[in-house]
Every structure is written in C-alpha cells, then in structure tokens.
Design an enzyme around this catalytic site. Structure first.
Site, short mmCIF file in Angstrom:
data_model
loop_
_atom_site.label_atom_id
_atom_site.label_comp_id
_atom_site.label_asym_id
_atom_site.label_seq_id
_atom_site.Cartn_x
_atom_site.Cartn_y
_atom_site.Cartn_z
N GLY A 72 33.14 26.87 74.30
CA GLY A 72 31.83 27.21 74.84
C GLY A 72 31.91 28.19 75.98
O GLY A 72 31.83 27.81 77.16
N GLU A 103 27.18 32.89 76.68
CA GLU A 103 25.85 32.43 77.06
C GLU A 103 24.84 33.56 76.83
O GLU A 103 25.25 34.71 76.62
CB GLU A 103 25.83 32.02 78.54
CG GLU A 103 26.77 30.87 78.87
CD GLU A 103 26.67 30.43 80.33
OE1 GLU A 103 25.81 30.99 81.06
OE2 GLU A 103 27.44 29.54 80.72
N ALA A 129 25.77 35.98 79.37
CA ALA A 129 27.21 36.14 79.65
C ALA A 129 27.97 36.25 78.34
O ALA A 129 28.33 35.25 77.73
CB ALA A 129 27.72 34.95 80.47
N GLY A 165 26.02 50.53 42.85
CA GLY A 165 24.94 49.55 42.91
C GLY A 165 25.43 48.13 42.90
O GLY A 165 24.84 47.24 43.54
N GLU A 213 34.99 37.77 69.97
CA GLU A 213 36.24 37.67 70.75
C GLU A 213 36.59 38.99 71.42
O GLU A 213 37.75 39.41 71.46
CB GLU A 213 37.39 37.15 69.88
CG GLU A 213 37.17 35.70 69.49
CD GLU A 213 38.43 34.94 69.14
OE1 GLU A 213 39.46 35.16 69.81
OE2 GLU A 213 38.40 34.13 68.22
#
Length: 390
Positions: free
Chosen positions: A131, A134, A137, A349, A372
C-alpha cells in the site's frame, strides 16, 4: 519459436533452463486456455494461483528456512517472463505477490513476523499487497497523506490507497501500508505498518474497471481509525519510505522480465500469424515490410531480456543495481508496448478482436510504462546516475 530459440543469447545454467521450460509448458497448457475468459470476466483464477504455489513459484527467491526454494531474482524473473508470454494478469499476480507482498516481510520483518507470514505467502496459499500509492502520492511517494499515530499500544491509521494489487482476493492476508508516523526536522517520518484484511475500519473498495490486466486483483483502499498492534510496524520506524524504494528497485527488474515476456508473446503470435495469413496470393511473412517489422520486434525482445538479466545478476551478486533496473524497466516496457502495437498491425482487423492474445497484450502493456515507476521516473533515475542535478 521453440523454447531453445527463446533462450538464445542468454547465459542460463541447466537448472535455470529447466525452470524456464517448466514454466513455459505450464503457461501454454494451463494458463493460456483460461486467459481469455478470465480477462473477459475480470476474474483472477485462484485455482491457477494455487497451482503456481504448488510449483514453488511464489517461493523462488527466498531461503528454504521459510519455505522458499533457495533461488534468486533471476529465477523469479524467468518464471514471470514465462507467464507473461500468455497472460500478463497472472504474471503480475506472481510479481506483486513476491516483490511487493512477501519481500518486504522477508527483508525488513522481525523473526516473529517472518514466521507468521512467510510460509503461507511463499506457498502461494496467501497473498499480500503493497500500500504505497495514494490519490495525491504516486511517483511523488513522499507526498503520502495516510497517517498512523500510536495510541494505547496500537497504531491508528487513517487515509486511503489506490491501485493496490492483490489487495482484495479471497486469500489476501494483509496489506503493508506506508503512513506518516511523525515529523523529523520538518520532514515527514514515513513508516510501514502491516494491516490485516478484515481489520475494522479497513475497507477494500470495489475493484477497478481497468483498460487491461483485467484478471489481476486491484482495488482502492480506505482506512478509518484502523487499529493494529504496535508490533505490526514493519522495519525501523521512519525508514518505511527508504525501505520501500529499495523494494521498488527490485520490483523493476521483475516488471522488466514481465514486459519482456509480453514482448515475446506478441512476437511469437505475429510470426505465426504472418506465416498463415495470405495477402495478394502469398503469405504475409514473405512481404519485406512484414519481415522488417518482425525483425525489429525480435531485436526488442533480445535487448529487453539482456537488460533485465544484467540487472538481476547484479542484484543477486549483492552489487548496486538501481540504475540497471531502471534501464531494464525503461527498455522492456517500451519493447512490450511497441511489440503490442506492431503485432496488432500485423494481425490487421483481427488484432482488434479480444479473442486474439495480441489485443489483450495491447491493452495490458500500457501499464508497464506506468506501474512501479513511470517511464519518466526511470529516466530521472538514469539521469541522476549521470550526475545531472534537478
């Protein structure tokens, strides 16, 4: 393109070649057949994740003491590259599970934290998240606003995180959070804290509707007065930002391996298609413009592979590797995006149809230039290594 051709130009020992061949076979026989449906339904196939765990892939760069395979980062990269050829979502699940989930515990955890968390993580029985990012951030991770204060022997966390991989699966155990825990000389003191999933106040928000990596588990997270024991501090207080930067350096090698696999998957599909596709009475592969396109694609794969191998060998030898990791991520992510675009053009296509792997690679590969550490961050790292200030 055979497995033998795949390994041309790199110096792998017999054990490494066996690992690469084993993962390649698994990718073709198990991963590839489920990739389209997993992408279409936005579902991470935990059955395949368990099989990856049984193969020892999540434990590759860890010591046997905690249930690892006693390997190194080069071995991890070989596994990630082999998976990414056919399914980037499962490749990033492995990459994040190791580099961002287990590695912080392995590198900075107490012995008690290692004993508690690593066996399940290295066996692929559990996943963990990282984690860091943010809303305000991302590349500027120092702008972290999530806070953690000590109160009665507990950390009380408040804030939010976004784009967190492996954070909301049925086997996710925890997310390691960066949080501001104080201030030193007018600068934020950033620490890292282990927050178990299911802790009151910790909400895993609904999964994102993404452009690519649709079978990868990615969520925003909310923390409202989340309380965890003081012992859940990971590493030394105030060193969380610095520690996670070192984790990101290693992760860039793994992402470079993933991007190399994606670039190769596009090349293999384009070579096969060009040989079968008839245009104006002859195979597309006989046309010089197609040949030149495929040749450039091959050169990109070769260059990308050499770059991440070099960075991984430096890391495994205990030598400085931050610049080389940045170069590897820069070169390989651009190779993946360029090869995806060229492969889609070769397919015409059909390349715009999601049933073809090149369409999935086209959608998946863009994030490799962002996650990253963006391309711009890699250029900044490289520029600084040249002594350029700014």
């Amino acid at each position: 393109m055979s497995a033998k051709t795949e390994l041309t130009g790199v110096d792998l020992n017999e054990e490494q070649q066996e690992l690469a061949a084993m993962v390649r076979e698994f990718a073709e026989e198990v991963v590839a057949p489920q990739a389209y449906e997993a992408d279409r339904s936005h579902t991470l196939n935990l059955g395949v994740v368990r099989q990856m765990g049984e193969m020892g892939l999540f434990g590759l760069p860890f010591s046997e003491e905690y249930g690892g395979q006693g390997g190194d980062y080069l071995a991890l990269g070989l596994a990630i590259e082999g998976l990414a050829r056919v399914d980037q979502s499962l490749a990033i699940t492995l990459e994040a599970g190791v580099s961002l989930g287990a590695m912080p515990i392995y590198r900075f955890g107490t012995e008690a934290q290692k004993q508690e968390h690593l066996p399940a993580l290295l066996a692929g029985e559990a996943l963990a998240g990282f984690g860091l990012t943010e809303p305000e951030a991302g590349s500027d991770a120092g702008a972290t606003r999530t806070t953690a204060r000590l109160e009665g022997g507990e950390w009380v966390l408040n804030g939010s995180k976004q784009f967190i991989t492996n954070s909301g699966t049925d086997i996710t155990r925890f997310v390691t959070m960066t949080a501001v825990t104080g201030e030193t000389d007018g600068r934020k003191e950033i620490s890292t804290i282990i927050v178990p999933n299911g802790t009151p106040g910790f909400t895993v928000e609904p999964a994102y509707d993404k452009v690519g990596w649709n079978a990868s588990d990615t969520h925003p997270l909310t923390l409202q007065d989340v309380r965890v024991p003081e012992d859940n501090l990971l590493g030394e207080r105030g060193r969380g930002f610095k520690n996670f930067l070192s984790i990101l350096d290693e992760g860039r090698i793994a992402i470079a391996a993933l991007a190399t696999g994606a670039a190769e998957g596009c090349l293999e599909a384009a070579v096969d298609y060009a040989g079968k596709r008839t245009v104006f009475g002859s195979a597309l592969s006989t046309r010089q413009n197609a040949q030149f396109t495929l040749a450039r694609m091959r050169a990109r794969v070769h260059t990308a592979r050499l770059a991440w191998h070099h960075a991984a060998r430096l890391r495994d030898a205990g030598r400085p590797f931050a610049e080389e990791a940045a170069i590897a991520k820069l070169v390989s992510s651009e190779a993946a995006m360029d090869n995806a675009r060229d492969a889609t053009q070769i397919f015409g296509g059909n390349g715009f149809m999601n049933e073809y792997p090149v369409a999935r690679h086209y959608r998946d590969s863009k994030i490799l230039e962002i996650g990253e550490g963006t391309t711009e961050v890699q250029l900044l790292v490289i520029a600084r290594s040249l002594g350029l200030a700014g």
